[in-house]
Design a protein around this motif. Structure first.
Motif, short mmCIF file in Angstrom:
data_model
loop_
_atom_site.label_atom_id
_atom_site.label_comp_id
_atom_site.label_asym_id
_atom_site.label_seq_id
_atom_site.Cartn_x
_atom_site.Cartn_y
_atom_site.Cartn_z
N THR A 273 47.60 33.39 -3.48
CA THR A 273 46.38 32.60 -3.66
C THR A 273 46.72 31.35 -4.46
O THR A 273 47.73 31.29 -5.16
CB THR A 273 45.29 33.40 -4.40
N ARG A 274 45.89 30.35 -4.35
CA ARG A 274 46.17 29.09 -5.02
C ARG A 274 44.93 28.60 -5.76
O ARG A 274 43.81 28.68 -5.26
CB ARG A 274 46.63 28.04 -4.02
N ASN A 275 45.20 28.10 -6.97
CA ASN A 275 44.17 27.46 -7.77
C ASN A 275 44.17 26.00 -7.38
O ASN A 275 45.16 25.29 -7.60
CB ASN A 275 44.47 27.64 -9.26
N SER A 277 42.02 22.02 -6.66
CA SER A 277 40.92 21.07 -6.84
C SER A 277 40.94 20.17 -5.61
O SER A 277 42.02 19.76 -5.16
CB SER A 277 41.10 20.23 -8.11
N ASN A 313 36.46 23.02 -7.17
CA ASN A 313 37.57 23.84 -7.65
C ASN A 313 37.47 25.25 -7.09
O ASN A 313 36.37 25.79 -6.87
CB ASN A 313 37.59 23.90 -9.18
N SER A 314 38.61 25.86 -6.87
CA SER A 314 38.68 27.25 -6.44
C SER A 314 39.84 27.91 -7.16
O SER A 314 40.97 27.41 -7.12
CB SER A 314 38.88 27.33 -4.92
N ASP A 315 39.58 29.02 -7.84
CA ASP A 315 40.61 29.71 -8.62
C ASP A 315 41.52 30.57 -7.77
O ASP A 315 42.66 30.85 -8.15
CB ASP A 315 39.97 30.59 -9.71
N ALA A 316 41.00 31.03 -6.62
CA ALA A 316 41.79 31.98 -5.81
C ALA A 316 41.60 31.69 -4.33
O ALA A 316 41.13 32.54 -3.57
CB ALA A 316 41.41 33.41 -6.14
N SER A 339 53.28 23.96 -6.53
CA SER A 339 52.36 23.96 -7.65
C SER A 339 52.48 22.67 -8.44
O SER A 339 53.58 22.17 -8.72
CB SER A 339 52.66 25.15 -8.56
N ASN A 358 46.85 23.38 -8.39
CA ASN A 358 46.98 23.54 -9.84
C ASN A 358 47.90 24.71 -10.21
O ASN A 358 48.51 24.71 -11.28
CB ASN A 358 45.61 23.77 -10.47
N THR A 361 49.52 31.90 -7.33
CA THR A 361 49.55 33.30 -7.78
C THR A 361 50.09 34.18 -6.67
O THR A 361 49.56 34.16 -5.54
CB THR A 361 48.14 33.79 -8.18
#
Length: 647
Positions: A273-275, A277, A313-316, A339, A358, A361
């Protein structure tokens, strides 16, 4: 439950549409008067009306009357077919059916389209037609229809007719708005005040001193039997069961768990998964210019603020979520970037995407041994629904095949319980302290919709969780009891009736005296009978239609009288008679009542829209042509009210 007009109610014509569609083609009528009207055809046995080239069959009309009666019984459990027909139910049901047919045929002739997909979309809005995954389920839909005693063809045709009306009727009300010359007089009329006096001439002041003869009492009872009708009572057989009935049939096997793991390998395999913006631009040039600024040292957020944009934004974020939300190309670009870097500007569903990664994971793979319990729980829930669904379908098939509730309960290891004869509200007239189990309320609601000689039924008490098998064990139709059982009550009613006759004569005498010039008090005294003194009353016309505080009938009557006159009014239930005298009228002036004028303008505009809709319906009927089979209607009316027995 009116899915068709959900969106319309929020419009400026919402009140109009609510009235028109609820009365004519609302979804309540779709389920309360759904008919076997596939292809607008009847079910045999002649027809009651011909609309255009289509016929409303006698069988279809019978079904409509039965369903409409069941709907009426929800509010009035004591009503039977005779009362329903005599109160206008037969005529109103037929008129609604003719209107619906006329609009559908009229719409077809003038190119209004109602396709299968549109009907499908409305069916998906029905309750209890979705499966465990929240999506439409044909099996759930079939169960829903079976519970209502309908077929898919019936409900599809009913929806189809309603959708024609939904598209045609709104046109009639477009632009209808009441003019000020109409609004002001109407609003001022609501502010009109009236005052007067009311006297009551009670029946009790004239009760007969001699008891009725047996013949008099019997004759009175025959003429007024409806006053003493005991509501219908039904005793029911029932057997309640829940998911525990399936035992370990829903327990998944090792092989099933392994197969599920294999089929959902992506879910349990290693993933990333990727954090992120992101910003979205209308053109590629704008997106590249933003990337250039970021590459030149400006922060991602600073560039967004400079351009008047807000980053998302997305955290996952996953590859799948980006593919669905933007495009596969955007997802590929983002998951190709390292990253801390900016992915190459890529075109997606909303424009050109500029995405900063950003962080990344890594999610490790989960072996079967680790997720076995989790999968077992998921499969058990799915299998439980499936097994229960199969079981309920099997039970319904057995009932349809003629099996009794006792037969099916025995095969499933269930115990059948039987209630005493109960009213629809659950009361036991033979034992006022009787307390049924909580589920009896739902059971009785279903039982009073069933045919007394029909098959046993399966009903859902808690969706997907709890069920009950149900049949009618015994019943007493709504009917007046033998005179001997209610002799005291009948004698009292006879006395009040006789007193009421004399009270009416005295009230009319008082009315004549007042209209001849006497005051109300003088007219009361002239009767020579000790009667209650007259009471002064007053009110404003706008208070007549307050649903929470209805205006007393005598006061309401004053708004339909000429000043200085008197009228009589039945107090109802043989209680006596009112004498109403109107003394003063003060006219209203609403010229400065802004809110009142606005409300009345909306009300009158709504009435105009309703009138235009009614005219459009009448025009459709005239255009397609309507012919009623008066002979068949008369024969049906006589049969349903048992009049043919006396002829």
């Amino acid at each position: 439950m009116i899915s068709f007009i959900r969106k319309l109610l929020g419009s400026r014509f919402g009140a109009f549409f609510a009235l028109v569609f609820v009365v004519l083609v609302g979804f309540a009528f779709a389920l309360g008067d759904v008919t076997g009207s596939g292809s607008f055809g009847g079910l045999g046995g002649g027809h009651v009306a011909k609309v255009g080239s289509e016929k409303i069959g006698l069988g279809e009309f019978n079904d409509s009357l039965d369903n409409q009666l069941r709907a009426e019984r929800r509010d009035n459990p004591t009503i039977d077919m005779t009362k329903f027909v005599e109160s206008g139910g037969l005529d109103s049901t037929l008129e609604r059916m003719i209107d619906r047919y006329s609009l559908a045929i009229f719409g077809e002739e003038y190119g209004v389209a109602v396709g299968k997909r549109l009907v499908d979309s409305e069916i998906r809005k029905l309750p209890n037609v979705n499966g465990p995954d929240g999506r439409f389920s044909q099996q759930a839909f079939d169960s829903f229809l079976q519970g209502l005693g309908l077929t898919e063809a019936m409900i599809r045709d009913d929806f189809r007719q309603n959708l024609f009306a939904q598209q045609i009727l709104p046109v009639a009300g477009v632009g209808a708005e009441a003019p000020a010359t109409m609004v002001l007089p109407y609003a001022s009329l609501l502010l009109e005040q009236r005052s007067g006096a009311v006297a009551i001439v009670p029946s009790q002041a004239f009760l007969p001193k001699v008891a009725p003869s047996e013949a008099q009492l019997a004759a009175f009872y025959r003429s007024n039997a409806s006053r003493f009708v005991v509501p219908e009572k039904r005793a029911i057989n029932y057997a309640i069961f829940d998911a525990s009935i399936i035992g370990n049939k829903a327990t998944p096997t090792t092989d099933e768990i392994a197969a599920y793991y294999k089929a959902n390998a992506k879910q349990y395999g290693a993933s990333q998964t990727r954090n992120i913006s992101q910003l979205v631009f209308p053109t590629e040039a704008a997106a590249k210019a933003a990337v250039a600024k970021i590459s030149g040292g400006q922060s991602f957020d600073a560039v967004a603020r400079e351009l008047g944009l807000s980053s998302t934004n997305s955290d996952a974020a996953t590859r799948e979520s980006l593919t669905q939300g933007a495009s596969k190309a955007v997802a590929d670009a983002v998951f190709s970037a390292a990253s801390g870097t900016i992915a190459a500007p890529t075109r997606g569903s909303l424009g050109w995407y500029v995405v900063k990664v950003n962080g990344v994971t890594q999610v490790a793979a989960r072996p079967l041994a680790v997720v076995s319990a989790e999968i077992a729980k998921t499969l058990a829930a799915e299998k439980r629904i499936e097994v229960l669904s199969d079981l309920t379908s099997e039970i319904e098939d057995e009932f349809a095949g003629g099996s009794t509730i006792a037969d099916v309960a025995k095969s499933q290891g269930l115990k059948v319980e039987t209630t005493p004869k109960l009213f629809a509200n659950g009361q036991n007239p033979a034992a006022p302290t009787y307390k049924p189990i909580p589920e009896v309320g739902q059971l009785l609601q279903a039982a009073f919709q069933m045919e007394t000689d029909g098959d046993a039924q399966l009903i859902e008490l808690v969706p997907g969780e709890k069920y009950a098998m149900l049949s009618i064990a015994d019943f007493d139709e709504a009917a007046p009891p033998p005179l001997g059982q209610v002799r005291n009550a009948v004698t009292q009613q006879w006395a009040m009736s006789e007193g009421g006759k004399k009270a009416k004569q005295v009230a009319e005498q008082i009315q004549k005296s007042v209209n001849a010039g006497k005051s109300l008090d003088e007219a009361l005294a002239a009767t020579g009978v000790s009667l209650p003194a007259a009471q002064t009353v007053s009110g404003m016309r706008k208070d007549m239609n307050q649903p929470d505080q209805p205006m007393p009938p005598p006061l309401a009557m004053m708004f339909a009288m000429k000043q200085g006159t008197a009228k009589t009014l039945d107090a109802g239930a043989d209680r006596g008679w009112f004498v109403v005298k109107l003394n003063t009228i003060i006219k209203g002036d609403a010229s400065k009542e802004t809110q009142l004028l606005a409300a009345r303008r909306q009300e009158l505009s709504g009435l105009m829209q309703q009138e235009f809709a009614a005219q459009l319906i009448n025009a459709a009927r005239a255009e397609v042509g309507v012919t009623k089979n008066e002979s068949a209607i008369k024969d049906l009316r006589n049969r349903l009210t048992n009049r043919d027995v006396a002829q």
